[in-house]
Structures are given as structure tokens and as C-alpha cells.
Design an enzyme around this catalytic site. Structure first.
Site, PDB file in Angstrom:
ATOM      1  N   SER A 150       0.962  -1.120  -0.087  1.00  0.00           N
ATOM      2  CA  SER A 150       0.126  -0.057  -0.022  1.00  0.00           C
ATOM      3  C   SER A 150       0.864   1.361  -0.017  1.00  0.00           C
ATOM      4  CB  SER A 150      -1.018   0.113   1.305  1.00  0.00           C
ATOM      5  OG  SER A 150      -1.893  -1.010   1.294  1.00  0.00           O
ATOM      6  N   ARG A 165       7.130   6.358  -4.934  1.00  0.00           N
ATOM      7  CA  ARG A 165       7.792   6.834  -3.802  1.00  0.00           C
ATOM      8  C   ARG A 165       7.165   6.258  -2.246  1.00  0.00           C
ATOM      9  NH1 ARG A 165       3.691  10.254  -5.086  1.00  0.00           N
ATOM     10  NH2 ARG A 165       1.906  10.421  -3.778  1.00  0.00           N
ATOM     11  N   ASP A 203      -4.530  -2.301  -1.192  1.00  0.00           N
ATOM     12  CA  ASP A 203      -5.235  -2.509  -0.208  1.00  0.00           C
ATOM     13  C   ASP A 203      -6.628  -2.385  -0.618  1.00  0.00           C
ATOM     14  OD1 ASP A 203      -5.210   0.156  -0.041  1.00  0.00           O
ATOM     15  OD2 ASP A 203      -5.173   0.462   1.979  1.00  0.00           O
TER      16      ASP A 203
END
Length: 471
Positions: A150, A165, A203
Site C-alpha cells: 500500500s 515513492r 489494499d
């Protein structure tokens, strides 16, 4: 400052907040329309919208027929979880499941890529070694894993994606730009783990898979927790930026990244502008900053600060703790909002324990509850407008004659699960926007632990052994 004057100023600040946070039905419809417009733009081209509308490469959601042992690894914060499920097909469903939760040592969150993934793979090896006789892997098969990751990823296929990132306190430079499935696979090889990653998901997609497994009508998933996001099933023809051969199913799950939605129709206040300006990501995630768990308590704190300052709400000085950003967490806000005791004792206790403000009057406590109500109501009603926008984009906001198509929205996240007033307000608002007739065919269901079990189900529905059995 005289008491009457103080109360008048406090009431004025509250009234102004209520007006600025107003979400009349007409405004919610404008927000929903804007959401649908941005969805179209994001599907048309990369960077075409504030909504990323990421292609997940999930074109086969679980059907319920899946069988076998599947693993999942869920990495989304300072803890990660590993789990295994035994699936028994249509009749039996999830026969068995076991999981373990492991916290990540802080030094590994800022170390090297190899160190982090070796640690994870070693824990996975430990977990596999404890697989009991009640889990049956057919002979000659490699174990398969669904990887819930996630963090922002540029998905390249169902089982590959490069890290854009890190967020949530991780900072490992040498992982950025790398395929996280390759990183995990190499680490598993180094640790002697014989396992194949069949699906890389986030998720929200996991929640949709978990919702679909138990209900074939699930087509939208929304997470309302610390942050917020949504995913839904789109027709492949409606995705101009999807190049290459269309998926066999004709459908594609889209990860909206809707936390980044913004529109001139969103009711923003001076408190929101200040929170955003002082945040780690100014100008980003505006929708998330007014709807999700990380921020609701902080908005309340900022208003209380102004009341303490300008209306002497807590006496002649501003309580020092009240000046600490993020000291008031949303679970505490929820507890105060839900206080039904006649003297609002819970509110009094929270103010004392968290902010070190003692001896508050009932009148002051009532102001605090009203403030929680204004902020939570705005968030819940806007989240409902977002869902309504997705339904509009899917053409499921109006009834088709003779066709009562059922639509299920799978929801998960701590905010949705534990903040009862927020959840109720969201569901009521969605019904208000849909109208009595349509709202009968649309239901919201709690899809518990989508990010864990959902990933295992996606490993199953994208298993490498499926093609072999089909052909």
C-alpha cells in the site's frame, strides 16, 4: 473578557464553521458530478486528472470457485502481516486461515532495500515452516502469494510494479523506481523460500476482491481509515488509455486514488487551508484531508484552538497542549461525539487526559460535541457524494426498466468500522442522493480485512495453474 461576550464569540465561530462546512444536497450533487468528470479525464490519459485512475491489471476478480492453499503478504505501514488460506471452492469457501503480524524495526524503514525485503522474507519463511496438516498444497505445485503493497506504485502487470515513492515514514532510496515484486522474489530466493508472487495489489483492490468473493454483486470498494481510497470495476472499452489487447473478461479494476480529488465545490474552511499548508504534501490529497481518519480530529483541534484564543473557551490562556498538531486523534473525537452521558463525562475526561484541560463546564462540553458533529458530518456526506459519483460514472444511479441490477459497495477501514455516527451519516446521505427507489438495489457492506484475505484470493484468481487446467 466578559462571560456573555465570550459565549457570543464562541457561538459565532461555531455558526460560521457550520455554514462553511455546509453540504446541502445540491452541493453534494455538484461534487458527485465533478467526481464523474474527473474519472473520465483520468481514464482518457495519464496525468489527465487529479485522479490517477490507475490500471490495476486485475481483470479476474474471485468467483468463489477457487481452491487450494494461497498466501498473502500485507505491507502497508509499520507492521506487516502474513497469512495463508485454504480455499474449498463454491461449497466450502474459506476452509481455514491463519495469520501472523510482525512489526518492522524502525532502522529497516530507512535502511536499504535488501535489508527490508530480507527481513520480510525471513519472517515469511518462519510462517511457512509452521504450515500444519490442515493446509493441503497439491503435490508438484509451487506456493503462490498475493502481495498487498500500500504505497504508490506504477503497476506494469498483475504481478509487477515499480515504487513511485515511499510514504508513512519509510525512506529507502534504492527501492524507488524498482519493481517491488522482483525485490521480494530475490529476497525469498536468498532466504530459501520457494514461492511465486501471482498478484501485486493495493489494499483497496484487495477489499474489492474480498467483497466480490462473498457477494457477486460487489463492484466498488471504498476504504475509509487513516487515509481513503476507492476502486471499482470498469468496462475495458471505457478506458482510452488502456493499450494492448483488451482483457478476456472485458473488464478492468481501476484504482482511483480518490484521496487526491479536488473541486471548487468542496466546502473548504480556513482551518482546512491552514492544515493543508502545514502538511507534508501541500496541495495534494485534499479530499482525503476533509474525509479521512488522519485529519478529522486535527480539524477539530484547530477550531478549538481558535475558540480558546478568541473566545477564551478554556479560560484566560490557551491550554499549551491544544497547540500540538495531531494531538487529538479521530478515535478520541469519535468517543466524545458518541458521549450519551447526561454530564458528557467522556468529553470531560478526554479534554483532561489528552489536552490537560480540567473542570470544563457542561456548556463547554456541548460546544465540543457540536464541533465534532459538524466536522464528521461534512466528511461523511462528502464521502457519500464521492460514492454517488462512481455510481453515476458506472450508470448505476438510475433504474433501468425491468432490470433491477443489484450493486454492492464493499467498505473497510477503521473510520468506517468504528466511528458509528460517521458510518450512519454516510449511508443515509447515499440513500438521500439515490432516492428511495434506487437505494433499494444498492447496499453497502463491511468487507472485513480485504487487504489480507483479498490478496490471497487474487493470487488464487490469477494463479499460474489456472491456465493449465483450462487449456
Amino acid at each position: 473578557m466578559r462571560s456573555a461576550g465570550r459565549w457570543a464569540r464562541a457561538a459565532e465561530i461555531l455558526k460560521e464553521l457550520e455554514e462553511r462546512c455546509g453540504t446541502p444536497e445540491g452541493r453534494l450533487r455538484q461534487v458527485a458530478d465533478a467526481m464523474a468528470v474527473e474519472m473520465h479525464a483520468g481514464l482518457a490519459s495519464e496525468g489527465g486528472s487529479k485522479l490517477k485512475m490507475l490500471i490495476s491489471y486485475v481483470d479476474n476478480l474471485p468467483t468463489g470457485d477457487e481452491e487450494g492453499v494461497f498466501y498473502a503478504l500485507d505491507l502497508g505501514g509499520t507492521n506487516f502481516r502474513v497469512l495463508r488460506v485454504q480455499l474449498g471452492g463454491k461449497e466450502a469457501g474459506v476452509v481455514n486461515q491463519e495469520f501472523a503480524e510482525v512489526s518492522i524495526p524502525p532502522n529497516l524503514m530507512v535502511g536499504t532495500s535488501d535489508e527490508l525485503f530480507d527481513y520480510i522474507a525471513a519472517e515469511l519463511a518462519k510462517f511457512i515452516s509452521q504450515e500444519g496438516d490442515n493446509f493441503h498444497l497439491p503435490p508438484g505445485r509451487q506456493r503462490e502469494l498475493g502481495f498487498t503493497f500500500s504505497f504508490p506504485v506504477m503497476q506494469l502487470s498483475i504481478a509487477s510494479g515499480t515504487l513511485i515513492r515511499w510514504t508513512k515514514g519509510f525512506s529507502i532510496d534504492d527501492t524507488v523506481g524498482q519493481d517491488v515484486v522482483v525485490e521480494l522474489t530475490r529476497a525469498m530466493e536468498r532466504q530459501g523460500v520457494d514461492m511465486r508472487v501471482s498478484a501485486l495489489v493495493n489494499d483497496t483492490i484487495g477489499t474489492l476482491a474480498g467483497g466480490r468473493y462473498t457477494n457477486k454483486d460487489a463492484v466498488i470498494a471504498v476504504i475509509l481509515g487513516t487515509g481513503t481510497n476507492a476502486a471499482y470495476v470498469e468496462r475495458a472499452q471505457a478506458i482510452p488509455k488502456l493499450h494492448g489487447p483488451p482483457p478476456k473478461s472485458g473488464e478492468m479494476v481501476i484504482n482511483m486514488e480518490w484521496g487526491n480529488f479536488r473541486s471548487s465545490h468542496l466546502p473548504l474552511t480556513e482551518y482546512d487551508h491552514a492544515l493543508d499548508a502545514e502538511s507534508l504534501n501541500p496541495g495534494e490529497q485534499i479530499f482525503e484531508k476533509i474525509t479521512s481518519g488522519m485529519y478529522l480530529g486535527e480539524i477539530v483541534r484547530r477550531v478549538l484552538c481558535k475558540m480558546a484564543d478568541e473566545a477564551a473557551l478554556f479560560g484566560d490562556t490557551v491550554p499549551p497542549k491544544l497547540r500540538t498538531p495531531f494531538i487529538l486523534r479521530t478515535p478520541e473525537m469519535s468517543a466524545m461525539h458518541h458521549d450519551t452521558s447526561p454530564d458528557l463525562r467522556v468529553v470531560g475526561d478526554k479534554l483532561k487526559d489528552i489536552l490537560e484541560i480540567s473542570n470544563t463546564s457542561l456548556k463547554t462540553r456541548k460546544v465540543v460535541v457540536e464541533l465534532c458533529n459538524i466536522v464528521a458530518t461534512r466528511g461523511a456526506r462528502l464521502a457519500a457524494a464521492g460514492v454517488f459519483g462512481i455510481l453515476k460514472k458506472m450508470g448505476r444511479d438510475t433504474s433501468r426498466e425491468a432490470e433491477t441490477q443489484k450493486t454492492v459497495i464493499a467498505m473497510d477501514g477503521g473510520l468506517y468500522e468504528h466511528y458509528t455516527t460517521y458510518r450512519t451519516c454516510l449511508e443515509n446521505t447515499l440513500n438521500e442522493l439515490l432516492g428511495e427507489d434506487i437505494s433499494k438495489s444498492i447496499s453497502v457492506e463491511h468487507s472485513n480485512d480485504g487487504s489480507g484475505i483479498g490478496a490471497a484470493l487474487l493470487a488464487a484468481s490469477h494463479s499460474h495453474y489456472l491456465e493449465a487446467t483450462e487449456s
